[in-house]
Design an enzyme around this catalytic site. Structure first.
Site, PDB file in Angstrom:
ATOM      1  N   GLU A 144       0.881  -1.276  -0.198  1.00  0.00           N
ATOM      2  CA  GLU A 144      -0.119  -0.230   0.007  1.00  0.00           C
ATOM      3  C   GLU A 144       0.806   1.198   0.008  1.00  0.00           C
ATOM      4  O   GLU A 144       0.511   2.380  -0.558  1.00  0.00           O
ATOM      5  CB  GLU A 144      -0.863   0.023   1.233  1.00  0.00           C
ATOM      6  CG  GLU A 144      -2.091  -1.265   1.082  1.00  0.00           C
ATOM      7  CD  GLU A 144      -2.793  -1.337  -0.184  1.00  0.00           C
ATOM      8  OE1 GLU A 144      -2.998  -0.027  -0.627  1.00  0.00           O
ATOM      9  OE2 GLU A 144      -3.405  -2.340  -0.452  1.00  0.00           O
ATOM     10  N   HIS A 147       1.641   2.152  -3.499  1.00  0.00           N
ATOM     11  CA  HIS A 147       0.616   2.906  -4.225  1.00  0.00           C
ATOM     12  C   HIS A 147       0.476   4.208  -3.821  1.00  0.00           C
ATOM     13  O   HIS A 147       0.120   5.216  -4.677  1.00  0.00           O
ATOM     14  CB  HIS A 147      -0.821   2.138  -3.913  1.00  0.00           C
ATOM     15  CG  HIS A 147      -0.959   0.868  -4.472  1.00  0.00           C
ATOM     16  ND1 HIS A 147      -1.054   0.764  -5.921  1.00  0.00           N
ATOM     17  CD2 HIS A 147      -1.442  -0.279  -4.278  1.00  0.00           C
ATOM     18  CE1 HIS A 147      -1.460  -0.701  -6.270  1.00  0.00           C
ATOM     19  NE2 HIS A 147      -1.632  -1.176  -5.195  1.00  0.00           N
TER      20      HIS A 147
END
Length: 539
Positions: A144, A147
């Site tokens: 994450e 991202h």
């Protein structure tokens, strides 16, 4: 809308349909008053205090991050192509369109799932479950963050970060403004979608490099050249009561053991060799079946005292605590005659020697099954008045000689610590001792916890740190690899779906409607092939 539903896992900023168990985003105006989601199968906790640091870092190093994630884009596309080809190969093999390879399936399963194959009869321990949870949290966090950094480098601010538990699986997500995301160029969107896969791949490389350099990194505090040290011997282990925490394994069958990996590798190799070495009871009259095995040079007087002529069916029966031995037949030892004649051999009667294994293991070794060296060389050659005798082993039972040292001030262990049924024989020199184990060496080798690192100083508890660090790195490597490759699959709700959609957007010759149909067809086909291929890889 389909695009909003597809991206709700990470990138949705608003939802028109409230019919999902996954998190729903509040409008930007209310982002400061986030509501956590709690349901039967899903719960999460949202927070925003990482938003500003991540955004400032992404904007400050935007140029470098764009280059970094452009490399990641190439890797993600290659990974998607690779896993798709693997699954198509599995489908073709199932339909008998190409040759089915067990080796290829094993390698593919290791790549797709990452988890080490557990041997038959071995179970995942509670500690391993803890390692998996920690490594999963680390791998998802790295995914994450990839991202988030990719998005902020393109000028998209993080709305919130959430940690969640879906069913029983922990995870995390980063939420962005979907309108800003869709306004980006296709290449920029591809960099964001592929960033998680790329960061998981980098995490794998970092874990592998750290594992490789770990002996060097821990060298000031730990030594690694004295053999693996026992950390724990569970009560269910066949070696419980024989080895103790702190003992150091020196050799197995005269082969020096320098680390925990060699301990597992050598015992596995010994088991495989035993399968190829046919038991004497399966070959009546063949004296050569015990070549390439372990023997001891036994004086003829000792042999005569324990001699018994028995049929093959009763050869393993010896009175008391004695062990059955049989003469090895080889060209190096033909000077003595133990009284065996061809008539007895043809009738299935053999000279079996019931001897005390505790005395026999103290003698010189012979035979070709002792690994690196024996006292008399790797052959059946013994002194003029000695024969090379080998223990008779039942199918599935392997005879191994384990030498270890004890750091305890009570170096000499009592003989009654070794059970008669599974282990016999002990010879000691100062703080070193050797015992014989007869049984399933694969289960035995995996039943104890070892570490290749011995602390140079400090309390005993510091001996557990390298093992803890190794296990965390190994499991993080496997979980991160699995997460990267699974997200590369062209299936619904994973990064592969977004990457595939943005890739199809570059085909301007197709109308938006046709691209949508191609996308649905690819995702449906990818889902079916993935389910079928993964099912085959699990078998």
């Amino acid at each position: 809308m389909e695009m909003e539903t597809r991206r709700m896992r990470r990138f949705v900023s608003h939802q028109r349909q409230n019919n999902t168990l996954l998190p729903l985003h509040a409008p930007p105006s209310s982002s400061t008053h986030l509501s956590n989601t709690v349901s039967f199968l899903y719960c999460d906790y949202k927070f925003t205090f990482f938003n500003k640091p991540i955004y400032l870092f992404g904007r400050r190093y935007a140029k470098f991050l764009r280059l970094w994630f452009s490399i990641g884009l190439g890797f993600a596309l290659s990974a998607m192509l690779a896993v798709t080809l693997i699954l198509i190969w599995e489908l073709a093999a199932a339909l008998h369109l190409c040759e089915d390879s067990e080796k290829f399936r094993s390698i593919a399963g290791e790549l797709l799932f990452g988890f080490p194959h557990l041997l038959s009869g071995l179970r995942l321990s509670l500690a391993d479950a803890g390692y998996i949870c920690v490594s999963t949290i680390v791998s998802v966090f790295v995914h994450e963050v990839g991202h988030a950094l990719a998005a902020t480098s393109e000028g998209i601010q993080v709305e919130y970060v959430a940690i969640f538990v879906a069913v029983l699986f922990p995870g995390a997500l980063v939420a962005f403004n979907d309108e800003l995301l869709q306004a980006l160029q296709h290449l920029a969107s591809l960099r964001i979608y592929s960033a998680g896969i790329w960061h998981n791949a980098v995490c794998c490389a970092a874990c592998g490099l750290t594992l490789f350099l770990l002996p060097l990194l821990l060298f000031p505090f730990y030594s690694t050249d004295h053999g693996p040290m026992v950390l724990e011997v569970p009560p269910t282990s066949p070696l419980f009561g024989y080895l103790a925490p702190g003992d150091v394994i020196l050799s197995v069958d005269n082969v020096p053991i320098t680390n925990a990996q060699e301990w597992l590798k050598h015992n596995t190799l010994t088991y495989d060799n035993q399968l190829r070495n046919i038991n004497i009871s399966q070959h009546i009259g063949d004296l050569g079946v015990l070549n390439n095995t372990k023997g001891y040079c036994v004086p003829s007087l000792v042999m005569e005292a324990g001699k018994m002529t028995e049929t093959l069916e009763s050869q393993h029966v010896c009175p008391g605590e004695r062990t059955a031995f049989v003469k090895l037949s080889c060209s190096d030892n033909i000077t003595l005659d133990d009284g065996q004649n061809e008539t007895e051999l043809s009738n299935g009667r053999w000279n079996i020697y019931c001897l005390n294994a505790k005395d026999i293991v103290k003698l010189d070794k012979c035979g070709d099954g002792w690994g690196l060296a024996t006292s008399k060389g790797s052959s059946c050659l013994c002194s003029q008045d000695e024969f090379c005798l080998a223990p008779v082993q039942e199918p599935g039972m392997v005879w191994v000689e384990i030498t270890y040292s004890s750091p305890s001030h009570e170096c000499l262990h009592e003989e009654n610590r070794f059970p008669v049924s599974k282990t016999s024989g002990l010879k000691e020199t100062n703080c070193n001792a050797t015992f014989i184990f007869v049984g399933d060496v694969i289960s035995m080798a995996h039943s104890i916890h070892l570490t290749s690192y011995q602390p140079r100083w400090g309390p005993k508890i510091v001996a557990y740190f390298p093992n803890f660090l190794e296990r965390i790195l190994i499991w993080t490597f496997h979980v991160s690899l699995a997460l990267a490759l699974l997200n590369a699959l062209p299936v619904y709700f994973l990064d592969g779906e977004s990457i595939l959609e943005e890739t199809l957007s570059h085909f301007t010759s197709l109308s938006p409607r046709k691209r949508k149909k191609v996308l649905r067809l690819c995702l449906l086909g990818g889902l079916l092939v993935s389910i079928f291929g993964l099912f085959r890889l699990l078998l």
